[in-house]
Design a protein around this motif. Structure first.
Motif, short mmCIF file in Angstrom:
data_model
loop_
_atom_site.label_atom_id
_atom_site.label_comp_id
_atom_site.label_asym_id
_atom_site.label_seq_id
_atom_site.Cartn_x
_atom_site.Cartn_y
_atom_site.Cartn_z
N ILE A 225 29.89 17.08 35.28
CA ILE A 225 30.22 16.35 34.05
C ILE A 225 31.58 16.78 33.50
N LEU A 226 31.84 18.08 33.55
CA LEU A 226 33.12 18.59 33.02
C LEU A 226 34.32 18.09 33.83
N SER A 227 34.05 17.69 35.07
CA SER A 227 35.14 17.17 35.90
C SER A 227 35.43 15.69 35.62
N ILE A 228 34.57 15.06 34.83
CA ILE A 228 34.80 13.65 34.46
C ILE A 228 35.90 13.58 33.41
N ARG A 229 36.91 12.80 33.66
CA ARG A 229 38.05 12.73 32.75
C ARG A 229 37.75 11.95 31.48
N SER A 230 36.97 10.92 31.60
CA SER A 230 36.67 10.06 30.46
C SER A 230 35.65 10.72 29.52
N ALA A 231 35.99 10.78 28.22
CA ALA A 231 35.09 11.34 27.23
C ALA A 231 33.81 10.51 27.13
N LYS A 232 33.96 9.19 27.27
CA LYS A 232 32.81 8.30 27.23
C LYS A 232 31.90 8.54 28.42
N GLY A 233 32.51 8.79 29.58
CA GLY A 233 31.73 9.06 30.78
C GLY A 233 30.95 10.36 30.66
N ARG A 234 31.62 11.40 30.09
CA ARG A 234 30.94 12.68 29.91
C ARG A 234 29.77 12.55 28.93
N SER A 235 30.00 11.80 27.85
CA SER A 235 28.96 11.60 26.85
C SER A 235 27.75 10.87 27.44
N LYS A 236 28.02 9.86 28.26
CA LYS A 236 26.94 9.09 28.89
C LYS A 236 26.15 9.97 29.85
N ALA A 237 26.85 10.80 30.61
CA ALA A 237 26.18 11.68 31.56
C ALA A 237 25.31 12.71 30.84
N PHE A 238 25.84 13.28 29.77
CA PHE A 238 25.05 14.25 29.00
C PHE A 238 23.83 13.60 28.37
N SER A 239 23.97 12.37 27.91
CA SER A 239 22.86 11.70 27.24
C SER A 239 21.69 11.45 28.18
N THR A 240 21.97 11.28 29.47
CA THR A 240 20.89 11.04 30.43
C THR A 240 20.07 12.31 30.68
N CYS A 241 20.63 13.46 30.33
CA CYS A 241 19.94 14.73 30.58
C CYS A 241 19.36 15.35 29.31
N SER A 242 19.80 14.90 28.15
CA SER A 242 19.42 15.58 26.91
C SER A 242 17.92 15.57 26.67
N SER A 243 17.27 14.46 26.97
CA SER A 243 15.82 14.37 26.75
C SER A 243 15.08 15.37 27.62
N HIS A 244 15.47 15.44 28.87
CA HIS A 244 14.81 16.36 29.80
C HIS A 244 15.03 17.81 29.41
N ILE A 245 16.25 18.13 28.97
CA ILE A 245 16.56 19.49 28.54
C ILE A 245 15.69 19.89 27.35
N SER A 246 15.50 18.97 26.41
CA SER A 246 14.66 19.24 25.23
C SER A 246 13.23 19.52 25.65
N ALA A 247 12.68 18.69 26.54
CA ALA A 247 11.30 18.86 27.01
C ALA A 247 11.13 20.18 27.75
N VAL A 248 12.10 20.52 28.59
CA VAL A 248 12.04 21.75 29.37
C VAL A 248 12.07 22.98 28.46
N GLY A 249 12.98 23.00 27.50
CA GLY A 249 13.11 24.15 26.61
C GLY A 249 11.84 24.41 25.81
N LEU A 250 11.24 23.37 25.28
CA LEU A 250 10.03 23.51 24.48
C LEU A 250 8.85 23.98 25.31
N PHE A 251 8.69 23.40 26.50
CA PHE A 251 7.53 23.74 27.34
C PHE A 251 7.64 25.13 27.95
N PHE A 252 8.76 25.41 28.62
CA PHE A 252 8.88 26.69 29.31
C PHE A 252 9.02 27.86 28.35
#
Length: 311
Positions: A225-252
């Motif tokens: 993601i950090l290698s993506i030049r477009s700020a919009k592209g980075r934001s979109k990529a992060f958004s696809t993972c944010s839900s999973h990261i939240s679920a993982v942190g709470l459960f584990f």
């Protein structure tokens, strides 16, 4: 006497979350509402994914499997817990206790590895998008889900068989709101050394291995993601993972606190609070996390509600 266990204890009493009378009704209403939301959320998520053709992708295939696990996980624990708030004594027979322990372990272990499988799916989607469809084939996804349940079955079977060999001959009150490993071991009249070693070894495998897999996946994802030049592209990529990261942190976070320490070190009262998160709160939160922060799910729900077919 419980068959095959040479135990004089045939029934247990679940002490529940609290013994304070003033808290019984508020807690009953809170957890009843939580259970209803959990059932509606997870059944709704499974139904929505099944009815929406544009959600028939590996990501949502894993999500529907996670919702099924959460549905079963909550059903194994919460109804019996609710009885504790309205009954003078919440009694559970020895066989029922062992059955509840088995299915609780089956679903909690399966959830650990399902979250790891979902992180691998996100890794392939972000780091190898052009090969995503070829890599995450229906066959591979099916085998991953089958593997998750096999690991859950093995873990639950080993723990339950070891527990069946424990002798309960005196105390019959379980200091918990369900039949869990450490509260049961506290009542043992026999040596629990083997059981505790098995718990620590299997907990290390079922928590640390998925955690390492998730951390490895997200390390590559962040670098990509950090290698993506477009700020919009980075934001979109992060958004696809944010839900999973939240679920993982709470459960584990909550499961590691409960199981990755010897019973002599852990506080059972703290353990109850931790258990509430991964047995009741997480199954309720997962469908909310994945729906409220996901445009595809929102679109599918909107299309279903207005009875328009999803293209």
């Amino acid at each position: 006497m419980a068959g095959g266990n040479q135990s004089t204890v045939t029934v247990f009493i679940l002490s529940g979350l609290t013994q304070k009378p003033a808290l019984q009704l508020p807690l009953f209403l809170f957890f009843l509402a939580t259970y209803v939301v959990t059932m509606v959320g997870n059944v709704g998520m499974i139904t929505l994914i099944g009815l929406s053709s544009h959600l028939h992708t590996p990501m949502y295939y894993f999500l529907s499997s996670l919702s099924l696990i959460d549905f079963c996980h909550s059903t194994v624990i919460t109804p019996k817990m609710l009885v504790n708030f309205v009954a003078e004594k919440n009694i559970i027979s020895y066989p029922e206790c062992m059955i509840q322990l088995y299915f609780f372990l089956l679903f909690v272990i399966s959830e650990c590895h399902m979250l790891a499988a979902m992180s691998y799916d996100r890794y392939v989607a972000i780091c190898n998008p052009l090969l995503y469809k070829a890599t995450m084939s229906y066959k591979l996804c099916s085998w991953l889900v089958v593997g998750v349940y096999i690991i859950g079955l093995i873990g639950a079977t080993v723990h339950t068989v070891c527990m069946l060999k424990v002798v309960f001959c005196k105390a019959d009150t379980i200091n918990h709101y369900f039949c869990d490993l450490f509260p049961l071991l506290e009542l043992s009249c026999s040596s629990t050394y083997v059981n505790e070693v098995v718990v620590l070894c299997f907990s290390a495998f079922n928590i640390l291995v998925p955690t390492m897999a998730i951390l490895s996946s997200y390390t590559f994802i962040v670098v990509n993601i950090l290698s993506i030049r477009s700020a919009k592209g980075r934001s979109k990529a992060f958004s696809t993972c944010s839900s999973h990261i939240s679920a993982v942190g709470l459960f584990f976070g909550s499961t590691a606190f409960m199981y990755l320490q010897p019973s002599s070190v852990s506080s059972m009262e703290q353990g109850k609070v931790s258990s509430v998160f991964y047995t009741i709160i997480v199954p309720m939160m997962n469908p909310l996390i994945y729906s409220l922060r996901n445009k595809d799910v929102k679109l599918a729900l909107k299309n279903i509600l207005i009875r328009k077919p999803c293209l």
